[in-house]
Structure formats: C-alpha cells, structure tokens
Write an enzyme that holds these catalytic residues in place. Sequence first.
Site, PDB file in Angstrom:
ATOM      1  N   SER A 146      27.344  -1.919  12.141  1.00  0.00           N
ATOM      2  CA  SER A 146      27.034  -0.695  12.091  1.00  0.00           C
ATOM      3  C   SER A 146      27.567  -0.186  10.095  1.00  0.00           C
ATOM      4  O   SER A 146      28.132  -0.759   9.936  1.00  0.00           O
ATOM      5  CB  SER A 146      28.475   0.354  12.264  1.00  0.00           C
ATOM      6  OG  SER A 146      28.599   1.675  11.806  1.00  0.00           O
ATOM      7  N   TYR A 159      37.016   2.352  14.404  1.00  0.00           N
ATOM      8  CA  TYR A 159      36.040   1.118  14.774  1.00  0.00           C
ATOM      9  C   TYR A 159      35.039   1.301  13.713  1.00  0.00           C
ATOM     10  O   TYR A 159      34.351  -0.279  14.192  1.00  0.00           O
ATOM     11  CB  TYR A 159      34.947   3.035  15.099  1.00  0.00           C
ATOM     12  CG  TYR A 159      32.722   3.180  15.672  1.00  0.00           C
ATOM     13  CD1 TYR A 159      32.713   2.293  16.449  1.00  0.00           C
ATOM     14  CD2 TYR A 159      32.299   2.694  14.287  1.00  0.00           C
ATOM     15  CE1 TYR A 159      31.115   2.011  16.565  1.00  0.00           C
ATOM     16  CE2 TYR A 159      30.852   2.589  14.187  1.00  0.00           C
ATOM     17  CZ  TYR A 159      30.455   2.794  15.843  1.00  0.00           C
ATOM     18  OH  TYR A 159      29.669   1.903  15.198  1.00  0.00           O
TER      19      TYR A 159
HETATM   20  N1  LIG Z   1      24.148   6.243  17.684  1.00  0.00           N
HETATM   21  C1  LIG Z   1      23.923   5.713  15.844  1.00  0.00           C
HETATM   22  O1  LIG Z   1      24.157   6.900  14.900  1.00  0.00           O
HETATM   23  C2  LIG Z   1      24.806   4.248  15.951  1.00  0.00           C
HETATM   24  C3  LIG Z   1      25.024   3.895  14.378  1.00  0.00           C
HETATM   25  C4  LIG Z   1      25.454   2.506  14.025  1.00  0.00           C
HETATM   26  C5  LIG Z   1      25.681   1.241  14.880  1.00  0.00           C
HETATM   27  N2  LIG Z   1      25.395   2.201  16.531  1.00  0.00           N
HETATM   28  C6  LIG Z   1      25.836   0.794  17.350  1.00  0.00           C
HETATM   29  O2  LIG Z   1      24.253   1.086  17.957  1.00  0.00           O
HETATM   30  C7  LIG Z   1      24.831   0.346  19.383  1.00  0.00           C
HETATM   31  C8  LIG Z   1      24.666   1.086  20.914  1.00  0.00           C
HETATM   32  O3  LIG Z   1      24.493   2.727  20.885  1.00  0.00           O
HETATM   33  P1  LIG Z   1      23.611   4.172  21.138  1.00  0.00           P
HETATM   34  O4  LIG Z   1      23.992   5.002  19.644  1.00  0.00           O
HETATM   35  O5  LIG Z   1      22.763   3.556  21.487  1.00  0.00           O
HETATM   36  O6  LIG Z   1      25.296   4.426  21.836  1.00  0.00           O
HETATM   37  P2  LIG Z   1      24.330   5.412  23.585  1.00  0.00           P
HETATM   38  O7  LIG Z   1      23.120   5.990  23.413  1.00  0.00           O
HETATM   39  O8  LIG Z   1      25.829   6.001  23.936  1.00  0.00           O
HETATM   40  O9  LIG Z   1      24.398   4.249  24.685  1.00  0.00           O
HETATM   41  C9  LIG Z   1      25.090   3.493  24.836  1.00  0.00           C
HETATM   42  C10 LIG Z   1      25.205   2.309  25.997  1.00  0.00           C
HETATM   43  O10 LIG Z   1      26.405   1.857  25.954  1.00  0.00           O
HETATM   44  C11 LIG Z   1      26.978   1.605  27.434  1.00  0.00           C
HETATM   45  N3  LIG Z   1      28.337   1.434  27.484  1.00  0.00           N
HETATM   46  C12 LIG Z   1      29.042   2.040  26.826  1.00  0.00           C
HETATM   47  N4  LIG Z   1      30.923   1.338  26.941  1.00  0.00           N
HETATM   48  C13 LIG Z   1      30.058   0.230  27.321  1.00  0.00           C
HETATM   49  C14 LIG Z   1      31.050  -0.902  28.038  1.00  0.00           C
HETATM   50  N5  LIG Z   1      31.871  -0.809  27.801  1.00  0.00           N
HETATM   51  N6  LIG Z   1      30.196  -2.001  28.542  1.00  0.00           N
HETATM   52  C15 LIG Z   1      29.286  -1.852  28.981  1.00  0.00           C
HETATM   53  N7  LIG Z   1      27.863  -0.744  28.212  1.00  0.00           N
HETATM   54  C16 LIG Z   1      29.062   0.303  27.592  1.00  0.00           C
HETATM   55  C17 LIG Z   1      26.308   2.659  27.909  1.00  0.00           C
HETATM   56  O11 LIG Z   1      26.320   3.081  29.711  1.00  0.00           O
HETATM   57  P3  LIG Z   1      26.961   2.833  30.452  1.00  0.00           P
HETATM   58  O12 LIG Z   1      28.674   4.724  29.821  1.00  0.00           O
HETATM   59  O13 LIG Z   1      27.486   3.485  31.426  1.00  0.00           O
HETATM   60  O14 LIG Z   1      28.838   2.079  30.066  1.00  0.00           O
HETATM   61  C18 LIG Z   1      25.250   3.210  27.681  1.00  0.00           C
HETATM   62  O15 LIG Z   1      24.150   2.172  28.196  1.00  0.00           O
HETATM   63  C19 LIG Z   1      26.653   0.719  19.603  1.00  0.00           C
HETATM   64  O16 LIG Z   1      27.232  -0.941  18.947  1.00  0.00           O
HETATM   65  C20 LIG Z   1      26.636   1.827  18.364  1.00  0.00           C
HETATM   66  O17 LIG Z   1      28.128   0.789  17.512  1.00  0.00           O
HETATM   67  C21 LIG Z   1      24.951   3.649  16.946  1.00  0.00           C
END
Ligand SMILES: NC(=O)c1ccc[n+]([C@@H]2O[C@H](COP(=O)([O-])OP(=O)(O)OC[C@H]3O[C@@H](n4cnc5c(N)ncnc54)[C@H](OP(=O)(O)O)[C@@H]3O)[C@@H](O)[C@H]2O)c1
Length: 254
Positions: A146, A159
């Site tokens: 991130s 985080y």
């Molecule tokens: N969206 C942003 O703005 C952003 C920015 C920078 C970085 N990121 C990074 O991108 C990655 C994905 O984020 P996203 O935005 O796509 O999030 P998201 O839409 O909330 O999706 C998160 C996914 O991870 C799963 N998950 C959550 N906790 C888990 C665990 N302990 N074990 C296994 N699976 C788990 C969730 O399903 P379940 O709840 O069913 O487990 C879901 O499939 C993360 O690493 C996040 O830090 C996101």
Amino acid sequence: MTQDFKGKVALVTGASRGIGHAIAAELARGGAAVTISSRKPDQIAAAADELRALVPDARVLAVPANTGSDEDRAEVVRRTVEEFGSLDVLVNNTGINPTYGPLVDADLAAVRKIFDVNVVGALGYVQLALKAWMAEHGGSIVNIASVAGLRSSGVISAYGASKAALIRLTEELAWQLGPGVRVNAVAPAVVKTKFAEMLYNADEDAVANRYPMKRLGAPEDVAQLVAFLASEQASWITGETVRVDGGMLATGSL
Ligand SMILES: NC(=O)c1ccc[n+]([C@@H]2O[C@H](COP(=O)([O-])OP(=O)(O)OC[C@H]3O[C@@H](n4cnc5c(N)ncnc54)[C@H](OP(=O)(O)O)[C@@H]3O)[C@@H](O)[C@H]2O)c1
C-alpha cells in the site's frame, strides 16, 4: 494487454471480492489455473462461480481459509498442488486494517493481528509455496502492499507499518530467492473496494480530485500491474515495489 499464463498455476489470497478477485480474473484470462481463498466459504464459492462466468474455460479452485492460520495456509497450498499439479505464481493479497488512529492508543491485540495476517501470513505462504514447488521449479511472487507502507498517514498507522514490513520482506526475499523466484510488490492508493469505502464514501469527487489522475483506482488497475509483474515480461524485475496510485505520492501527500 493480457499476459500469457498458459500452463501456469496461480494462488491468490483474499480473493472473494475487490482487488484479489480482479487479479484472479486477470490471471485466469491469461490462461492460468487459479486457486482463490478467503475466510467465508459461501463467498469464496460464489466468487469462483463468478470467475468461471467471466472467463470461459477458467480452471478455478476455491478454498476457504484464513491467511492468519498456519493450518489453513498449508491446506490451501496442498490442495492447489493436488488439484493443478504445480504452483507458479503466488499473490499475497490478503490485508486487514481493524484499527485506526494514534499509535499510542492502539489496541495491541489488533496490531498483533494486523502483522500476523499482513506480514507473517504472507511469509507463511511464501515458505509453503517454495517447499511445495517454487524452490525446485521457480516461480513468481507478488505482495499487495500500500502507499501507506511508503509514506506516513497519521491515521492508518499500524496498517501502514505492516505494509512497510511487507515491502522490506519483498526485498529480502528477492535477494534470497533469486534467480529462480522473483518477488515484487505493488503499492496502491485508494481503490474502490469494500475495504476502502469509508475513505471516499462521503464525497468521492472531493477525494478523487486530490489525485493527479482525478479518479480513484479500480481493482483492474492493480490487477493488470500484478499480472505484468508475475509474467515472463517482467523477468528482470525483482525486489521492486511499484506504486499504482493515480499519481498521489507525486503530490507529496498521502
Ligand atoms: N482498496 C484499497 O484502497 C487498497 C489500497 C491499498 C492497498 N490495498 C490492499 O489490497 C488488498 C486487497 O484489499 P481490497 O481493497 O480488495 O479489500 P476487500 O475488497 O475488502 O477484499 C478483501 C478480501 O480479503 C478477504 N479476507 C479478509 N481477511 C482475510 C483473512 N484473514 N484471511 C483470508 N482472507 C481474508 C475477504 O474475504 P473474507 O472476509 O471472506 O475473508 C475478501 O475476499 C489488501 O492487502 C489491502 O491492504 C487496498
């Protein structure tokens, strides 16, 4: 441009929705057989059906698993190799952020959980992928970090510290695992997913206007970069963390 993953097997964690789901779709489009995992069994099964609908002929295996659990990670890797016969691409996409605000007040149990899932969980998957396949046959690993791992936010500090650790882990592993295995990371700014909703829901236009590109990220913006880094096209790139942030860090703020 879709990268070529014909004959390759990929594992994407945290892939029932959002960025992980888009990455799984992109790799499947390129011809990879893909294992996806996340905690809720019904949602990961539904996500696999969505991928099969999106990408005709996709080979998808859904395994419910918590990235923070040693047993679950072992089961995901075991079933992947059993089902598809190899494990060439690992995408450590799972990331959690259960605590906000000043570090001095941070709940240490929550901080521990963040590091356990975001950092230790990712390393655990790397170790298993190496033992199961990559140490002998090679492979490519991409960690989803991130911009908060590159610059202080003042708000999502624990985080951010975990993502900084993931970026350092990426470099250390790249050094230790070359030349057979490449290890890279990507650092997104705000991408429109459930995870980030509270950062832009109140006034999306105002948030988007702070970006040189005048829009927030889409999961596909990240997925295409991840596919490139995982592919043969990136065969001389390792230990790198690539920003995919609509220019946000170029403005000097986060
Ligand atoms: N969206 C942003 O703005 C952003 C920015 C920078 C970085 N990121 C990074 O991108 C990655 C994905 O984020 P996203 O935005 O796509 O999030 P998201 O839409 O909330 O999706 C998160 C996914 O991870 C799963 N998950 C959550 N906790 C888990 C665990 N302990 N074990 C296994 N699976 C788990 C969730 O399903 P379940 O709840 O069913 O487990 C879901 O499939 C993360 O690493 C996040 O830090 C996101």
